[in-house]
Each structure stands twice: as C-alpha cells, then as structure tokens.
Write an enzyme that holds these catalytic residues in place. Sequence first.
Site, PDB file in Angstrom:
ATOM      1  N   ARG A 190       0.853  -1.304   0.045  1.00 54.16           N
ATOM      2  CA  ARG A 190      -0.016  -0.125  -0.068  1.00 54.16           C
ATOM      3  C   ARG A 190       1.086   1.271   0.080  1.00 54.16           C
ATOM      4  O   ARG A 190       0.379   2.334  -0.407  1.00 54.16           O
ATOM      5  CB  ARG A 190      -0.919   0.157   1.199  1.00 54.16           C
TER       6      ARG A 190
ATOM      7  N   TYR B 270     -13.760  18.344 -16.332  1.00 58.33           N
ATOM      8  CA  TYR B 270     -14.324  16.776 -16.427  1.00 58.33           C
ATOM      9  C   TYR B 270     -15.470  16.638 -15.273  1.00 58.33           C
ATOM     10  O   TYR B 270     -15.495  17.183 -14.209  1.00 58.33           O
ATOM     11  CB  TYR B 270     -13.232  15.901 -15.815  1.00 58.33           C
TER      12      TYR B 270
ATOM     13  N   ASP C 299      -5.366  19.495 -15.292  1.00 63.57           N
ATOM     14  CA  ASP C 299      -5.565  18.077 -15.614  1.00 63.57           C
ATOM     15  C   ASP C 299      -5.243  18.020 -16.976  1.00 63.57           C
ATOM     16  O   ASP C 299      -5.714  18.692 -18.053  1.00 63.57           O
ATOM     17  CB  ASP C 299      -7.335  18.049 -15.748  1.00 63.57           C
TER      18      ASP C 299
ATOM     19  N   LYS D 288      -6.658   6.963 -20.209  1.00 67.14           N
ATOM     20  CA  LYS D 288      -6.886   7.397 -21.474  1.00 67.14           C
ATOM     21  C   LYS D 288      -5.581   7.328 -22.335  1.00 67.14           C
ATOM     22  O   LYS D 288      -5.189   6.193 -22.234  1.00 67.14           O
ATOM     23  CB  LYS D 288      -7.364   8.917 -21.419  1.00 67.14           C
TER      24      LYS D 288
HETATM   25  C1  PLP Z   1     -11.382  10.315 -17.794  1.00 63.35           C
HETATM   26  C2  PLP Z   1     -11.002  11.711 -17.085  1.00 63.35           C
HETATM   27  C3  PLP Z   1     -10.834  11.857 -15.912  1.00 63.35           C
HETATM   28  C4  PLP Z   1     -10.916  10.983 -14.769  1.00 63.35           C
HETATM   29  O1  PLP Z   1     -10.088   9.829 -14.875  1.00 63.35           O
HETATM   30  P1  PLP Z   1     -10.624   8.196 -14.449  1.00 63.35           P
HETATM   31  O2  PLP Z   1      -9.452   7.388 -14.748  1.00 63.35           O
HETATM   32  O3  PLP Z   1     -11.690   7.852 -15.224  1.00 63.35           O
HETATM   33  O4  PLP Z   1     -11.026   8.413 -13.006  1.00 63.35           O
HETATM   34  C5  PLP Z   1     -10.374  13.003 -15.452  1.00 63.35           C
HETATM   35  N1  PLP Z   1     -10.159  14.147 -16.452  1.00 63.35           N
HETATM   36  C6  PLP Z   1     -10.445  13.910 -17.561  1.00 63.35           C
HETATM   37  C7  PLP Z   1     -10.086  15.053 -18.614  1.00 63.35           C
HETATM   38  C8  PLP Z   1     -10.811  12.653 -18.098  1.00 63.35           C
HETATM   39  O5  PLP Z   1     -11.072  12.416 -19.405  1.00 63.35           O
END
Ligand code: PLP
Length: 390
Positions: A53, A109, A182, A207
Amino acid sequence: MSEPRPPSPATLAARALGRVDEATGAVAPPISVSTNYERGADGSWPQGRSYLRDRNPTTEHAEALLAELEGGAAAQLFASGMAAATCAFEALLRERGPRPHVVAPEAMYWSLRGWLQERAALGLLELEFVPNGDAPALARALRPGRTALVWAETPSNPTCAITDLAEVAELAHRAGALLAVDGTVATPVLTQPLALGADLVMHSASKQLNGHGDVLAGALVAARRDALWDTIVNERVKRGPILGPFESWLLLRGLRTLYLRVPASAAGALRVAEFLAGHPGVSQVFYPGLPSHPGHAIAARQMRGGFGPLLSFRVRAGEAAARAVARRLRHFSEATSLGGVESLVEHRASVEGPASTLPSDLLRLSIGIEDPADLIADLSQTLDFALGRL
Ligand SMILES: *Cc1c(COP(=O)(O)O)cnc(C)c1O
C-alpha cells in the site's frame, strides 16, 4: 570527451528508462506482485519497502518514467484519475485548510466538477467557477493570500476549450495560489504544464497514457517535492488507492508507444475535424486544431505536434439524428472514455444527465490510430444518411 546528449522523452518512453532487471537480466520490465517485504538481519527493510500500500517496484518504475516525461520532481500513480484528483484536493485541505478558496473552470471533467461541488456544499472548500481561458475573469476571482488553488483543464473535455497555462500560472502565483492542471487530453507529448509554470499535473492514465482501453489509472506529477507533495504521498498511503502492480505494468507497456500513438491520433483527429467542418450536416465543430476555434492561436503555441485525439461536433438535424449517427457508425464504438487506439463516439448530454449544459445534438469523438480515410468515409456515409440523402 563531450557529455552524451540527454535522451529525449520519446527515447526514455520507448526504453522504459532502459532499466534492466538486476536479478534476471530481463530487458522487458518484470512485474513485482508481493504485498510485503522481508526485514534484513538488523530489522530494517533493506530497500525501504515494507508493504504494497506504500509502494512497490513496478508502480515506482512507471512513476519514474512519467515524472521524466512531464519534467517533474516526482510522480504518484493511483487506482483512477478521480482517485488522483481527489487525493490532491484532500492534501490541499490539510495543507491550506480549513475551507480553502479554489477557482475552477466552468468546463471541466464532469465527475470531478460534481465532487468539488459536493465538497463545497459540505462547507469544506469555497469553490468559484470562471469561464475556461478567460484571464480577466480569473484575475477578478482570485483573492490574493486567500485563494489556495487554481484548477485548469486544457483542452477541456468535451468542448476542447483552451487555457493559456503560462498566463494562468502567472496570475495564480501572483495571488499566492498554486496551479494544478488536468493534462489528460494533451498528455506530456503535446503539452508539459510544469514547464509552463504549473505546480501539479493530474492525469487520467486510463486514457492516452495507457492508450489501450484496458487499464483504469490516475497520476499526479509535482514540480517540487514540497510539503504539499509529502501530504499527497501520505494521503495515498493512508487511503490506499495506489495503482496495483499489474495495472502499473500494463501502463508501463502502454507508455512505451506513447510517442507514436499520440501524434498519430492527433493527425487523424485533425483530418476528421477538417472533414466535419466542411460537411453541410454539421453545424459546429469543436477542435483546437481548426483555425476557426477561438483557442487555436494559443493551442498552436502551447501544444507541440498536434491538438489531441478529442473533438466534438453538432449534428444540424438535431438530437435524434445525432443519436442515430452515433449508433450507425461502423468504425467507431459507441462508448465512453477517450484516448485508446480505437475510435469512439458518445452522445455526452445523455451521459451527463439533466444538469448538463451541453447541446443535445453534440457528439464527442475520440480518434484512435485507424486509417483516417476509413473514419472519414464512415462519417461521410452516416451523415448523408442522417441528412436523408441515402
Ligand atoms: C477520464 C477523465 C478523468 C477521470 O479519470 P478516471 O481514470 O476515469 O477516474 C479526469 N479528467 C479527464 C479530462 C478525463 O478525461
């Protein structure tokens, strides 16, 4: 003899930092799955690891590579992008609380926006939204000495709004606030937010970083190992959302082709966007690579080698036609997410629900690495059908 040239990020990624397994000589990175580590004769942990962890070698390998790609001082991997983002905010509450003032973009998001609004409703933080990329509005929202954090997302998901990160970093820092970005849609291949002045970068590694639609993962990368970073590291240990060794290994494997996949998807997305912009059945296209996009000039300066895999467009004939197009496309799977090798289409308003501010005739596309000519032929035929031409 002159110093060897430092390797570029593409080389570091392809070679997974060029680490060879000491125990076996294996070139491909191994997976280390043990949850616990044996103490040495003196009772200490010889490699500083005691329990999964906290940390493990496979996750640390992927973290070390990601820190290099972002030009950061350290990286941490999480079980999802949401786990990474919410851990950053929990650390902020500890470091800059109680009730820190946070400024976030209107288009961000969806799930993270909702989580922040819940925290604000509980009185845990003071939340203010400003239009994406609107520097004067941001300057008005900032409260010098009081604002703890500015959150940015560029290009934003799904309307591809662009934010000038260097400008926002300067405004935030002048007010004594941190800038967190982000960077999911751009990836470090196209934009390195830390080099533009950001303090923290967050990714949904589910992604493009992984890129194959088979790992859920998130990341935080810091410009400095400071008190906030220590708190983030401690929060992950306490809460337990570390990315597991198998997912870390898959992510590391995906990262090795990042510098091939990202430019390929971006080139395909630009061709698709250009095609859609010229189609009579399409009323609007949101893609920063198009000169008609309001953020194009900034994106052209800030993004290197392409404008990302994500674009959205509005179907002139309305919502029912848009939904029919999404269902009828052959080379696009109708599914959520983005940044994989396969192309996806999604009707976002129905995913976001009644509170969504998106037009109901909007479809979001994520462009993979297929032959763009196939994607364009598919869109052409399907849009003609929606227009009643077939
Ligand atoms: C998918 C996404 C998230 C969240 O990520 P997860 O891995 O699905 O928790 C945050 N910001 C953006 C721009 C995203 O496309």
